[in-house]
Design a protein around this motif. Structure first.
Motif: not given
Length: 163
Positions: A84-86, A96-99, A125-130, A158-160
């Motif tokens: 994602y890129a905003v 970012g949330r919409l994307l 941190v903002s991406a991780r919290k989202l 890493l996330y899934y």
């Protein structure tokens, strides 16, 4: 401001490249070190399973974008990945949330079963919290897995998300 997320069109490529390159040049999130050019950008976006753009409904300005593609092949081909890129001018406003939400729905439509993120920089941190608010599960950390633009190494997470 109303925002629509839609599939990209050829006319969007120049703005997509600009937004993508902002993140590359920041050197804090994407693994790429070289910015996209008009030629490499068009090829890069065309090679994805899907590219989405967030568009301001009033002005038509592109505010952000994402790419969606397989994370692996064969027996792991049901795993996908997204980036994602905003645009820096609208970060922190929910684009970012919409994307991410759109990419999760689109990944399911494309037949993927799991979205996996391989390298979320720990300090993002903002991406991780989202991601966590949207149901992504943290799998673990790779120490010093990302080389930051300023020359130091940062851990990656890493996330899934099961679709």
């Amino acid at each position: 401001m109303g925002v629509t997320v839609r599939e990209y069109a050829t006319d969007d490529i120049a703005e997509m490249i600009r937004i993508w390159n902002e993140v590359v040049e920041d050197g804090e999130a994407f693994p790429q070190t070289e910015p996209l050019t008009e030629s490499t950008g068009a090829d890069f976006f065309a090679a994805q399973t899907f590219c989405g753009v967030a568009e301001d409904e009033d002005s038509g300005e592109l505010l952000g974008m994402y790419i969606l593609h397989p994370n692996n092949t064969g027996r792991c081909g049901h795993l996908c990945n997204s980036s994602y890129a905003v645009s820096s001018s609208v970060r922190g406003r929910g684009i970012g949330r919409l994307l991410v939400e759109h990419s999760l729905r689109q990944a399911k439509r494309e037949g993927f079963g799991v979205m996996q993120f391989n390298a979320v920089v720990e300090s993002n941190v903002s991406a991780r919290k989202l991601y966590e608010r949207l149901g992504f599960i943290e799998l673990g950390t790779i120490p010093k897995g990302f080389f930051m633009k300023d020359g130091h190494y940062e851990d990656i997470v890493l996330y899934y998300h099961q679709l």
